[in-house]
Scaffold this active site. Structure first.
Site, PDB file in Angstrom:
ATOM      1  N   GLY A  70       0.810  -1.211   0.000  1.00  9.18           N
ATOM      2  CA  GLY A  70       0.000   0.000   0.000  1.00  9.18           C
ATOM      3  C   GLY A  70       0.848   1.268   0.000  1.00  9.18           C
ATOM      4  N   GLN A 179      -7.655  -0.044   3.462  1.00 12.71           N
ATOM      5  CA  GLN A 179      -8.534  -0.617   4.491  1.00 12.71           C
ATOM      6  C   GLN A 179      -9.870  -1.073   3.909  1.00 12.71           C
ATOM      7  OE1 GLN A 179      -8.050  -1.297   7.756  1.00 12.71           O
ATOM      8  NE2 GLN A 179      -5.945  -0.588   7.689  1.00 12.71           N
ATOM      9  N   CYS A 324       1.954   2.717  13.248  1.00 11.32           N
ATOM     10  CA  CYS A 324       3.081   3.565  12.850  1.00 11.32           C
ATOM     11  C   CYS A 324       3.341   4.648  13.886  1.00 11.32           C
ATOM     12  CB  CYS A 324       2.821   4.207  11.498  1.00 11.32           C
ATOM     13  SG  CYS A 324       2.035   3.088  10.349  1.00 11.32           S
TER      14      CYS A 324
HETATM   15  C1  LIG Z   1      -1.648  -0.469   6.010  1.00  9.75           C
HETATM   16  C2  LIG Z   1      -1.990   0.775   5.296  1.00  9.75           C
HETATM   17  C3  LIG Z   1      -1.121   1.332   4.345  1.00  9.75           C
HETATM   18  C4  LIG Z   1       0.248   0.763   4.084  1.00  9.75           C
HETATM   19  O1  LIG Z   1       0.203  -0.466   3.414  1.00  9.75           O
HETATM   20  P1  LIG Z   1       1.513  -1.400   3.414  1.00  9.75           P
HETATM   21  O2  LIG Z   1       1.165  -2.502   2.484  1.00  9.75           O
HETATM   22  O3  LIG Z   1       1.682  -1.868   4.815  1.00  9.75           O
HETATM   23  O4  LIG Z   1       2.629  -0.577   2.919  1.00  9.75           O
HETATM   24  C5  LIG Z   1      -1.519   2.457   3.665  1.00  9.75           C
HETATM   25  N1  LIG Z   1      -2.720   3.014   3.896  1.00  9.75           N
HETATM   26  C6  LIG Z   1      -3.588   2.510   4.791  1.00  9.75           C
HETATM   27  C7  LIG Z   1      -4.909   3.165   4.981  1.00  9.75           C
HETATM   28  C8  LIG Z   1      -3.251   1.374   5.525  1.00  9.75           C
HETATM   29  O5  LIG Z   1      -4.104   0.890   6.420  1.00  9.75           O
END
Ligand SMILES: *Cc1c(COP(=O)(O)O)cnc(C)c1O
Length: 395
Positions: A70, A179, A324
């Site tokens: 993401g 999400q 985070c």
């Molecule tokens: C978890 C998350 C990300 C990051 O995704 P990764 O695959 O862990 O890099 C970005 N945006 C939202 C809303 C998330 O919940």
């Protein structure tokens, strides 16, 4: 007992996803860019996954670029729009105060490159106001980026409406749907989305793999230099087994979506009702327009971290703020954006429950949170000040 209630941080891989991954690892482990047939098996697995994923969100397979997750998809979407905008003298981007750091930190970086960033606030229920998006759009706006659903408080944003405004105003629209994907219905065409980010590990796929949807006509910039994989939009040999597992996981999540959502919503609402009975507590986010598995509360007079440790002792894995920000002393930017005071925001709890939750586990969560909150308040100096009238209750 172990109750995993941190599915917004990551999910367990499904059997279906593991099976799809193992099949590629065992049978199609060649390099998809190789010309001999063993490489072509891998290329076929890759394109099959691309087709499956595209179909799940109403896209064309050519509109899907595989990424490492993401965060990378968010970075690529925003950087691409910024590069295109810069060429036309458009250096204004609109986003919101409740975005994930993958979006916010990318925007911060662009600010140093001379971009102007407008971060919109939200209603106190955590919902972005479409008319404010419309009012913020200017002649030099090159991108609007608003998340589909929030990772902390679970609020579902009026994406279709915001996308419609962007279409009319001829501005690119990106949504971080990490999400949302696999949890609530998404259709990029109906929702007027130009770019969308998703990540496999949030819907029972593996970590380290995700995708970026970019509609026809959207020019993507590659963040990584190298080979011509992904039509030159993302260099590097594709994570074929991870991608195949992601496709299987998304397909399965969408097949079971209605059933899972009904189950989760009923468990979620029972937990919300239970936790509301704790004095001086408040639900964060909207009671209805929220992800089926998300519960987020503030409890006055306690620290979220101690709450998490004591819940862990009782077999409950939860989170305070987002993964985070935990470990740092800053309260969650999302809770501050919905107007929670610093002190109150520190006492937050996020439970993101999974589809397999049982009635007994719901009861255990409600009972444990109640007991732990009152135990912690028993020796909290803040709570003493509140109850003695030295400080005023906010909640
Ligand atoms: C978890 C998350 C990300 C990051 O995704 P990764 O695959 O862990 O890099 C970005 N945006 C939202 C809303 C998330 O919940």
């Amino acid at each position: 007992m172990m109750i995993y209630a941190d599915n917004a941080a990551t999910t367990k891989m499904s059997e279906t996803a593991i099976k799809a991954m193992m099949t590629v690892i065992n049978e199609s482990w060649g390099n998809p860019s190789s010309l001999y047939s063993h490489g072509q098996n891998a290329a076929e697995a890759l394109e099959k996954a691309r087709k499956t994923i595209a179909a799940q969100i109403g896209a064309d397979p050519r509109e899907i670029v595989f990424t490492s997750g993401g965060s990378e998809a968010d970075n690529q979407a925003i950087i691409s729009a910024a590069e295109a905008g810069k060429k036309n003298g458009k250096k204004h981007i609109i986003s919101t105060a409740i975005e994930h750091h993958a979006v916010l930190h990318t925007l911060e970086k662009l600010k140093k490159d001379g971009f102007e960033i407008t971060l919109l606030g939200v209603h106190e229920n955590g919902i972005v106001i479409p008319s404010e998006v419309e009012a913020a759009i200017r002649g030099d706006t090159c991108l609007v980026t608003v998340m589909y659903a929030n990772n902390e408080i679970g609020t579902i944003q009026p994406v279709r409406e915001i996308g419609g405004i962007c279409r009319r105003k001829n501005v690119l629209f990106h949504t971080d749907a990490v999400q949302a994907a696999g949890h609530i219905p998404i259709n990029v065409k109906d929702d007027n989305i130009d770019m969308l980010s998703a990540s496999a590990h949030k819907f029972h796929g593996p970590k380290g793999v995700g995708f970026l949807y970019a509609g026809k006509g959207v020019r993507l910039t590659s963040l990584i230099e190298g080979g011509a994989q992904e039509r030159g939009k993302r260099a590097g040999t594709e994570n074929v087994s991870g991608i195949a597992a992601m496709a299987a996981a998304l397909e399965e999540a969408n097949e079971k979506m209605a059933e899972n959502a009904a189950r989760l919503t009923s468990a979620r609402d029972r937990i919300i009702e239970g936790l509301k009975k704790i004095p001086h507590s408040a639900l964060n986010g909207d009671p209805v327009r929220r992800l089926p598995g998300n519960v987020n509360f503030c409890f006055e007079g306690i620290e979220g971290e101690s709450l998490l440790l004591l819940l862990d002792d009782r077999g409950i894995c939860a989170s305070s703020g987002s993964a985070c920000t935990s470990g740092s002393l800053d309260p969650s930017h999302v809770l501050l954006a919905i107007g929670r005071a610093h002190d109150v925001a520190h006492g937050s709890l996020r439970l993101s429950i999974g589809e397999d939750i049982t009635d007994g586990e719901v009861d255990h969560i409600i009972r444990s949170v109640g007991e732990v909150v009152s135990y912690l308040r028993g020796f909290s100096p803040v709570w003493r000040d509140l109850t003695s009238g030295k400080k005023e209750f906010i909640l």
